[in-house]
Design a protein around this motif. Structure first.
Motif, PDB file in Angstrom:
ATOM      1  N   GLN A  14       0.856  -1.181   0.000  1.00  0.00           N
ATOM      2  CA  GLN A  14       0.000   0.000   0.000  1.00  0.00           C
ATOM      3  C   GLN A  14       0.894   1.233   0.000  1.00  0.00           C
ATOM      4  OE1 GLN A  14      -2.705  -0.383   3.329  1.00  0.00           O
ATOM      5  NE2 GLN A  14      -4.184  -1.440   2.037  1.00  0.00           N
ATOM      6  N   VAL A  15       0.548   2.196  -0.849  1.00  0.00           N
ATOM      7  CA  VAL A  15       1.344   3.414  -0.985  1.00  0.00           C
ATOM      8  C   VAL A  15       0.433   4.630  -0.984  1.00  0.00           C
ATOM      9  CG1 VAL A  15       3.198   2.273  -2.274  1.00  0.00           C
ATOM     10  CG2 VAL A  15       1.298   3.314  -3.513  1.00  0.00           C
ATOM     11  N   ARG A  16       1.006   5.773  -0.747  1.00  0.00           N
ATOM     12  CA  ARG A  16       0.250   7.016  -0.820  1.00  0.00           C
ATOM     13  C   ARG A  16      -0.010   7.368  -2.277  1.00  0.00           C
ATOM     14  NH1 ARG A  16       3.466  10.548   3.701  1.00  0.00           N
ATOM     15  NH2 ARG A  16       2.524   9.458   5.456  1.00  0.00           N
ATOM     16  N   PRO A  17      -1.160   7.970  -2.566  1.00  0.00           N
ATOM     17  CA  PRO A  17      -1.405   8.432  -3.938  1.00  0.00           C
ATOM     18  C   PRO A  17      -0.289   9.382  -4.372  1.00  0.00           C
ATOM     19  CG  PRO A  17      -3.411   8.557  -2.635  1.00  0.00           C
ATOM     20  CD  PRO A  17      -2.295   8.223  -1.679  1.00  0.00           C
ATOM     21  N   GLY A  18       0.139   9.228  -5.629  1.00  0.00           N
ATOM     22  CA  GLY A  18       1.211  10.056  -6.169  1.00  0.00           C
ATOM     23  C   GLY A  18       2.568   9.386  -6.140  1.00  0.00           C
ATOM     24  N   THR A  19       2.666   8.231  -5.468  1.00  0.00           N
ATOM     25  CA  THR A  19       3.917   7.475  -5.433  1.00  0.00           C
ATOM     26  C   THR A  19       4.175   6.874  -6.805  1.00  0.00           C
ATOM     27  OG1 THR A  19       3.533   6.905  -3.113  1.00  0.00           O
ATOM     28  CG2 THR A  19       5.107   5.531  -4.313  1.00  0.00           C
ATOM     29  N   THR A  20       5.411   6.939  -7.276  1.00  0.00           N
ATOM     30  CA  THR A  20       5.717   6.311  -8.564  1.00  0.00           C
ATOM     31  C   THR A  20       5.783   4.798  -8.390  1.00  0.00           C
ATOM     32  OG1 THR A  20       8.118   6.377  -8.300  1.00  0.00           O
ATOM     33  CG2 THR A  20       7.067   8.308  -9.346  1.00  0.00           C
ATOM     34  N   LEU A  21       5.599   4.077  -9.479  1.00  0.00           N
ATOM     35  CA  LEU A  21       5.714   2.622  -9.439  1.00  0.00           C
ATOM     36  C   LEU A  21       7.134   2.208  -9.056  1.00  0.00           C
ATOM     37  CD1 LEU A  21       3.632   1.542 -12.550  1.00  0.00           C
ATOM     38  CD2 LEU A  21       3.014   1.289 -10.140  1.00  0.00           C
ATOM     39  N   LEU A  22       8.123   2.982  -9.490  1.00  0.00           N
ATOM     40  CA  LEU A  22       9.509   2.666  -9.142  1.00  0.00           C
ATOM     41  C   LEU A  22       9.713   2.736  -7.627  1.00  0.00           C
ATOM     42  CD1 LEU A  22      12.320   1.958 -10.237  1.00  0.00           C
ATOM     43  CD2 LEU A  22      12.769   4.406 -10.416  1.00  0.00           C
ATOM     44  N   ASP A  23       9.205   3.783  -6.998  1.00  0.00           N
ATOM     45  CA  ASP A  23       9.320   3.906  -5.543  1.00  0.00           C
ATOM     46  C   ASP A  23       8.519   2.821  -4.826  1.00  0.00           C
ATOM     47  OD1 ASP A  23      11.077   6.043  -5.631  1.00  0.00           O
ATOM     48  OD2 ASP A  23       9.488   7.548  -5.475  1.00  0.00           O
ATOM     49  N   ALA A  24       7.341   2.510  -5.341  1.00  0.00           N
ATOM     50  CA  ALA A  24       6.531   1.445  -4.741  1.00  0.00           C
ATOM     51  C   ALA A  24       7.262   0.111  -4.845  1.00  0.00           C
ATOM     52  CB  ALA A  24       5.168   1.366  -5.434  1.00  0.00           C
ATOM     53  N   GLY A  25       7.887  -0.138  -5.988  1.00  0.00           N
ATOM     54  CA  GLY A  25       8.654  -1.372  -6.159  1.00  0.00           C
ATOM     55  C   GLY A  25       9.809  -1.463  -5.184  1.00  0.00           C
ATOM     56  N   ARG A  26      10.502  -0.358  -4.984  1.00  0.00           N
ATOM     57  CA  ARG A  26      11.612  -0.356  -4.024  1.00  0.00           C
ATOM     58  C   ARG A  26      11.116  -0.676  -2.616  1.00  0.00           C
ATOM     59  NH1 ARG A  26      14.315   5.054  -6.567  1.00  0.00           N
ATOM     60  NH2 ARG A  26      15.580   3.989  -8.141  1.00  0.00           N
ATOM     61  N   LYS A  27       9.995  -0.081  -2.248  1.00  0.00           N
ATOM     62  CA  LYS A  27       9.437  -0.321  -0.904  1.00  0.00           C
ATOM     63  C   LYS A  27       8.989  -1.773  -0.732  1.00  0.00           C
ATOM     64  CE  LYS A  27       8.018   4.427  -0.187  1.00  0.00           C
ATOM     65  NZ  LYS A  27       6.920   5.384  -0.156  1.00  0.00           N
ATOM     66  N   ALA A  28       8.535  -2.379  -1.837  1.00  0.00           N
ATOM     67  CA  ALA A  28       8.062  -3.763  -1.791  1.00  0.00           C
ATOM     68  C   ALA A  28       9.186  -4.769  -2.051  1.00  0.00           C
ATOM     69  CB  ALA A  28       6.948  -3.964  -2.818  1.00  0.00           C
ATOM     70  N   HIS A  29      10.400  -4.278  -2.254  1.00  0.00           N
ATOM     71  CA  HIS A  29      11.559  -5.128  -2.560  1.00  0.00           C
ATOM     72  C   HIS A  29      11.366  -5.889  -3.866  1.00  0.00           C
ATOM     73  CE1 HIS A  29      13.199  -4.097   1.326  1.00  0.00           C
ATOM     74  NE2 HIS A  29      12.037  -4.456   1.884  1.00  0.00           N
ATOM     75  N   VAL A  30      10.827  -5.188  -4.864  1.00  0.00           N
ATOM     76  CA  VAL A  30      10.670  -5.724  -6.206  1.00  0.00           C
ATOM     77  C   VAL A  30      11.724  -5.049  -7.072  1.00  0.00           C
ATOM     78  CG1 VAL A  30       9.158  -5.821  -8.229  1.00  0.00           C
ATOM     79  CG2 VAL A  30       8.206  -6.144  -5.937  1.00  0.00           C
ATOM     80  N   ASN A  31      12.505  -5.851  -7.782  1.00  0.00           N
ATOM     81  CA  ASN A  31      13.577  -5.309  -8.601  1.00  0.00           C
ATOM     82  C   ASN A  31      13.040  -4.801  -9.938  1.00  0.00           C
ATOM     83  OD1 ASN A  31      16.154  -4.621  -9.490  1.00  0.00           O
ATOM     84  ND2 ASN A  31      16.501  -6.650 -10.360  1.00  0.00           N
ATOM     85  N   ILE A  32      12.999  -3.485 -10.075  1.00  0.00           N
ATOM     86  CA  ILE A  32      12.645  -2.849 -11.348  1.00  0.00           C
ATOM     87  C   ILE A  32      13.922  -2.203 -11.854  1.00  0.00           C
ATOM     88  CG2 ILE A  32      11.258  -1.108 -12.512  1.00  0.00           C
ATOM     89  CD1 ILE A  32       9.132  -1.503 -10.334  1.00  0.00           C
ATOM     90  N   ARG A  33      14.394  -2.676 -13.000  1.00  0.00           N
ATOM     91  CA  ARG A  33      15.671  -2.193 -13.527  1.00  0.00           C
ATOM     92  C   ARG A  33      15.595  -0.722 -13.908  1.00  0.00           C
ATOM     93  NH1 ARG A  33      18.431  -4.769 -17.787  1.00  0.00           N
ATOM     94  NH2 ARG A  33      16.783  -4.005 -19.102  1.00  0.00           N
ATOM     95  N   THR A  34      16.666   0.003 -13.599  1.00  0.00           N
ATOM     96  CA  THR A  34      16.802   1.386 -14.018  1.00  0.00           C
ATOM     97  C   THR A  34      18.275   1.744 -14.043  1.00  0.00           C
ATOM     98  OG1 THR A  34      16.182   3.689 -13.606  1.00  0.00           O
ATOM     99  CG2 THR A  34      16.482   2.292 -11.671  1.00  0.00           C
TER     100      THR A  34
END
Length: 111
Positions: A14-34
């Motif tokens: 769960q994230v606050r509205p306006g959070t990017t998917l990249l930031d949400a992925g980091r918080k969830a420990h999901v590896n999104i390449r960048t």
């Protein structure tokens, strides 16, 4: 608060509205390449978002970088902002995919 469901890892956060998917992925420990650190320059953070209106409208950067891929549900995780519940499919890292394929070939040869 909106929930982001990341596939194929099957992680939810769960994230606050306006959070990017990249930031949400980091918080969830999901590896999104960048490579660019979230500046929409490298295009490595492409993800496929499910329908349902859980993301804000595409940014100008996304429109310029993704073009027709937007219509297929692709978004840049560094630019796409969460506004509601959304399911996101994160592509497998190409290096991991190559290693996995090689291991599968080796197993098949052993049989």
């Amino acid at each position: 608060m909106p929930e982001v469901h990341f596939l194929p890892d099957d992680k939810r956060i769960q994230v606050r509205p306006g959070t990017t998917l990249l930031d949400a992925g980091r918080k969830a420990h999901v590896n999104i390449r960048t490579r660019c650190g979230g500046k929409a320059a490298c295009l490595m953070c492409k993800v496929k978002a499910g329908g349902g209106g859980g993301l804000a409208a595409a940014t100008r950067n996304e429109e310029l970088k993704l073009g027709s891929l937007l219509a297929d549900g692709f978004r840049l995780a560094c630019q796409a902002c969460v506004i509601g519940n959304v399911t996101v499919n994160v592509p497998e890292d190409p290096l991991k995919a190559a290693v996995r394929a090689q291991l599968m070939r080796q197993r098949e040869e052993e049989w």
